[in-house]
Design a protein around this motif. Structure first.
Motif, PDB file in Angstrom:
ATOM      1  N   ARG A   8       1.126  -1.605   0.417  1.00 55.40           N
ATOM      2  CA  ARG A   8      -0.148   0.175  -0.192  1.00 55.40           C
ATOM      3  C   ARG A   8       0.762   1.148  -0.028  1.00 55.40           C
ATOM      4  O   ARG A   8       2.051   0.961   0.556  1.00 55.40           O
ATOM      5  CB  ARG A   8      -0.891  -0.152   1.238  1.00 55.40           C
ATOM      6  N   GLY A   9      -0.033   2.346  -0.217  1.00 53.89           N
ATOM      7  CA  GLY A   9       0.841   3.304   0.046  1.00 53.89           C
ATOM      8  C   GLY A   9       1.894   4.116  -1.160  1.00 53.89           C
ATOM      9  O   GLY A   9       1.913   3.410  -1.692  1.00 53.89           O
ATOM     10  N   THR A 183      -1.809   8.772   2.639  1.00 53.50           N
ATOM     11  CA  THR A 183      -1.589   7.414   2.604  1.00 53.50           C
ATOM     12  C   THR A 183      -2.157   7.232   3.758  1.00 53.50           C
ATOM     13  O   THR A 183      -2.065   8.058   4.989  1.00 53.50           O
ATOM     14  CB  THR A 183       0.126   6.172   2.809  1.00 53.50           C
ATOM     15  N   ASP A 184      -1.891   6.106   4.444  1.00 50.89           N
ATOM     16  CA  ASP A 184      -2.366   4.943   5.759  1.00 50.89           C
ATOM     17  C   ASP A 184      -2.181   6.283   6.370  1.00 50.89           C
ATOM     18  O   ASP A 184      -2.423   6.396   7.833  1.00 50.89           O
ATOM     19  CB  ASP A 184      -2.836   3.469   5.550  1.00 50.89           C
ATOM     20  N   PRO A 210       1.456   9.728  -3.447  1.00 52.25           N
ATOM     21  CA  PRO A 210       2.662   8.421  -3.837  1.00 52.25           C
ATOM     22  C   PRO A 210       3.492   8.697  -4.537  1.00 52.25           C
ATOM     23  O   PRO A 210       4.620   8.849  -4.613  1.00 52.25           O
ATOM     24  CB  PRO A 210       1.158   7.248  -2.845  1.00 52.25           C
TER      25      PRO A 210
END
Ligand code: NAD
Length: 243
Positions: A8-9, A183-184, A210
Motif C-alpha cells: 500500500r501507500g 497514505t494510511d 504517493p
C-alpha cells in the motif's frame, strides 16, 4: 527490483512505477498477502513476485531478500520503503511504552533498512541502486515520535556512508525525504483541523501524492543517477521555505 512495504501507500506507487517502466518487481509485504497479490496481478508486464517478511526480523529479511533475488535472477534495485510511525510523546507515555516505541521504530525503520541493504548488496554483482525512503522528520523534528525522527536521520547518515562504501562496487545509494504524503500512515493527521494546517505548510496548499514520491525514487534508481549517490532529496512542495 525489490520494494519493501509495497502492499500500500508509497511502496505500492513505487512498485507500480517500476513495473510501468518495464521492470520485474518483487513486492514485499509483512502481513497483507491479499493486497500484495492483488498488486502483483494488476501490474503490467510479467514475472513479478510477492515476498514476505517482518523487516524487524534479521533472519526473515535475509530469507526474503534471497528469495526475491532468486526469483528475479539477481537484484539491480532495492527500495527501502517499509516503515512505521508510532506516537510516543515524551511527557505522556510510560517508561515501558517509551522503550517499546523506540525499539520497534528503530528495529523497523533503521535496522530493517540496514539489513535489507546488507543482504541486497550480496546480490548486486553487476552493480545496483539502493534507494531509501526517509522523511522530513529527519531534519525538522517529530515531537510526537522522536524515535521516528531519529530513525530517519539514522537512515540518512547510513545512506551517505553506504554511498561512499559501495561506489567502488558500482552501487549507488540515494535517499528521498518526503514531507506529508497522502497514505494510511497520515490519514488521521490529515483530518481537519490539523490537516488544513498541514496542507497550508506548502504554497501549493496540499500534501504529496504517493506517485510524486515514486517518481523521485525511479530517478534515483535510474542509470543516469550515479552522480546522485549520497544525495538526500528533500521532497516537500516548497514547504518550510518561509519562516
Ligand atoms: P504505509 O503505512 O501505508 O506503508 C508502510 C508500509 O510499511 C506498510 O505496507 C507496512 O506494512 C510496512 N511495514 C511497516 N512495518 C513493517 C515491518 N516491521 N515489516 C515489514 N513491513 C512493514 O505508509 P507510507 O506513507 O506509504 O510509508 C512508506 C514509507 O514512507 C515509510 O518508510 C514512511 O516512514 C515514509 N514516509 C511517509 C510519509 C507520509 O507522509 N506518508 C512521509 C515521509 C516518509
Amino acid at each position: 527490483m525489490l520494494v519493501t512495504g509495497a502492499s500500500r501507500g508509497i511502496g505500492r506507487a513505487v512498485a507500480t512505477a517500476f513495473a510501468a517502466a518495464g521492470d520485474r518487481v518483487a513486492i514485499h509485504h509483512r502481513s497483507s498477502p491479499d493486497l500484495a497479490e492483488d498488486l502483483r496481478a494488476g501490474l503490467p508486464g510479467e514475472g513479478h513476485v510477492v515476498v514476505q517478511a517482518d523487516v524487524a526480523d534479521p533472519a526473515a529479511v535475509r530469507r526474503m531478500v534471497d528469495e526475491a533475488a532468486g526469483a528475479l535472477g539477481g537484484l539491480d534495485v532495492v527500495v527501502n520503503n517499509a516503515g512505521v510511525f508510532l506516537a510516543h510523546p515524551v511527557t505522556e507515555v510510560s517508561y515501558e511504552e517509551w522503550q517499546a516505541a523506540w525499539h520497534d521504530t528503530l528495529a523497523t525503520n533503521l535496522l530493517g533498512a540496514a539489513n535489507v541493504a546488507w543482504c541486497a548488496v550480496r546480490h548486486m554483482s553487476r552493480g545496483g541502486r539502493i534507494v531509501n525512503v526517509s522523511s522530513r522528520g529527519a531534519f525538522r523534528g517529530e515531537p510526537d515520535s522522536p524515535a521516528y525522527g531519529a530513525s530517519k536521520a539514522g537512515m540518512n547518515a547510513m545512506g551517505q556512508s553506504l554511498a561512499i562504501a559501495l561506489a567502488p562496487h558500482g552501487i549507488t545509494v540515494g535517499t528521498v525525504a518526503p514531507g506529508f504524503v497522502e497514505t494510511d500512515m497520515t490519514n488521521e493527521h490529515l483530518k481537519a483541523p490539523r490537516g488544513d494546517a498541514i496542507r497550508a505548510q506548502s504554497p501549493f496548499g496540499r500534501v504529496a501524492m504517493p506517485e510524486e514520491i515514486a517518481a523521485a525514487v525511479v530517478y534515483l534508481a535510474s542509470p543516469a543517477a550515479e552522480w546522485a549517490s549520497g544525495t538526500i532529496i528533500d521532497l516537500n512542495g516548497a514547504s518550510y521555505l518561509r519562516s
